[in-house]
Design a protein around this motif. Sequence first.
Motif, mmCIF file in Angstrom:
data_model
loop_
_atom_site.group_PDB
_atom_site.id
_atom_site.type_symbol
_atom_site.label_atom_id
_atom_site.label_comp_id
_atom_site.label_asym_id
_atom_site.label_seq_id
_atom_site.Cartn_x
_atom_site.Cartn_y
_atom_site.Cartn_z
ATOM 1 N N ARG A 72 0.834 -1.203 0.000
ATOM 2 C CA ARG A 72 0.000 0.000 0.000
ATOM 3 C C ARG A 72 0.874 1.261 0.000
ATOM 4 O O ARG A 72 0.568 2.233 -0.688
ATOM 5 C CB ARG A 72 -0.934 0.003 1.210
ATOM 6 N N ARG A 73 1.958 1.233 0.774
ATOM 7 C CA ARG A 73 2.846 2.399 0.824
ATOM 8 C C ARG A 73 3.459 2.672 -0.548
ATOM 9 O O ARG A 73 3.492 3.816 -1.018
ATOM 10 C CB ARG A 73 3.961 2.168 1.850
ATOM 11 N N LEU A 74 3.941 1.626 -1.194
ATOM 12 C CA LEU A 74 4.547 1.791 -2.516
ATOM 13 C C LEU A 74 3.521 2.264 -3.546
ATOM 14 O O LEU A 74 3.822 3.127 -4.379
ATOM 15 C CB LEU A 74 5.170 0.466 -2.964
ATOM 16 N N LEU A 75 2.319 1.710 -3.480
ATOM 17 C CA LEU A 75 1.278 2.108 -4.424
ATOM 18 C C LEU A 75 0.894 3.573 -4.207
ATOM 19 O O LEU A 75 0.737 4.331 -5.171
ATOM 20 C CB LEU A 75 0.055 1.202 -4.266
ATOM 21 N N ASN A 76 0.743 3.981 -2.956
ATOM 22 C CA ASN A 76 0.443 5.382 -2.642
ATOM 23 C C ASN A 76 1.518 6.310 -3.191
ATOM 24 O O ASN A 76 1.209 7.345 -3.803
ATOM 25 C CB ASN A 76 0.335 5.565 -1.125
ATOM 26 N N ALA A 77 2.768 5.947 -2.941
ATOM 27 C CA ALA A 77 3.881 6.784 -3.399
ATOM 28 C C ALA A 77 3.921 6.843 -4.925
ATOM 29 O O ALA A 77 4.196 7.904 -5.514
ATOM 30 C CB ALA A 77 5.200 6.239 -2.851
ATOM 31 N N PHE A 78 3.631 5.697 -5.562
ATOM 32 C CA PHE A 78 3.637 5.644 -7.021
ATOM 33 C C PHE A 78 2.570 6.571 -7.602
ATOM 34 O O PHE A 78 2.845 7.377 -8.501
ATOM 35 C CB PHE A 78 3.391 4.206 -7.488
ATOM 36 N N VAL A 79 1.354 6.474 -7.095
ATOM 37 C CA VAL A 79 0.248 7.293 -7.608
ATOM 38 C C VAL A 79 0.527 8.775 -7.377
ATOM 39 O O VAL A 79 0.301 9.619 -8.256
ATOM 40 C CB VAL A 79 -1.087 6.877 -6.959
ATOM 41 N N SER A 80 1.034 9.113 -6.197
ATOM 42 C CA SER A 80 1.329 10.510 -5.885
ATOM 43 C C SER A 80 2.368 11.086 -6.840
ATOM 44 O O SER A 80 2.202 12.186 -7.369
ATOM 45 C CB SER A 80 1.818 10.619 -4.436
ATOM 46 N N ALA A 81 3.434 10.334 -7.080
ATOM 47 C CA ALA A 81 4.483 10.803 -7.983
ATOM 48 C C ALA A 81 3.995 10.867 -9.421
ATOM 49 O O ALA A 81 4.329 11.800 -10.167
ATOM 50 C CB ALA A 81 5.707 9.887 -7.871
#
Length: 305
Positions: free
Chosen positions: A181-190
């Motif tokens: 979830r952390r990686l997915l959140n960071a990916f979408v934000s970037a």
Amino acid sequence: MDLRSSSPAEDLEEAVSVFVRYRGRLFGIAYRVLGSVVEAEDVVQEVWLRWQNTDRSAVVSPVAFLSSATTRMAINVAQSARVRRETYIGPWLPEPVDTSSDPEVGAQRAEALELALLLVLEKLSPVERAAYVLREAFDYGYPEIAEILQLSLVNARKIVSRARRHLSDEQRESVDTAEHRRLLNAFVSAARTGDVASLEALLTPDAVSLSDGNGLRSCARIPVLGRARVAKLSTYPRFWREAEPRFVDANGCPGVMVYRNDQPIAFMTVAASQEGIYNVMWVFTPSKITAFLDSWLRCAGPVAA
């Protein structure tokens, strides 16, 4: 209830009760073998019709009968689906399923449910896929698998072992749900802000992006390979303009459904290891997005008459 002495109405009521009890498991088997919500639902409906028209008084084990019918039917559909997918335009991805409405998707365990693994399962033959699913996701014994697949006990063991070896060669160790979830959140934000450098930091050097669009315009028709190319593709400004990502639970993992003007336009999720995100999966095909959004309907009613 003794079916041989029951009335037709009581007999049908008992048939419905038994089928509903195992329906989740049947869908779970078919979905993992087929990678398609719609095809799995069709298989389950066909199995219901077969169960309805069977002399159930002669059935020793309803769950064995239903599991066997589902598996064999799913194998037949998978064999024809493989031919149909040869004409698919661009990468084919499994249809995501909403596991917030049906958390277990009929499984005793969550094995063989993540999209990345379902994609690898497609490389196996339908029989190998079925044997692996029965063993790893539903904990069927080898004698049961042999009977369902009409194989010798030795061959059943060999097929499961061969499938495991193939998958271990293809798969990487997954991160836990919180890190995913952390990686997915960071990916979408970037991606939304066009931060290519931050995206590259999240990706492995050999990262790949797959876009399932079946010929839709502006949808990559070949896999996009490499950290720099995947990062650049993922920040496409026109796609993210006025887009609203909503996080969902898909195949037991966090995913994102992207909306524009309150209409779903894409589903996205990632596969990640300790080294970072190595697979970015986009589903643009409207029928697959609809199948995901309608997943809850599978739990709404027991069976169709």
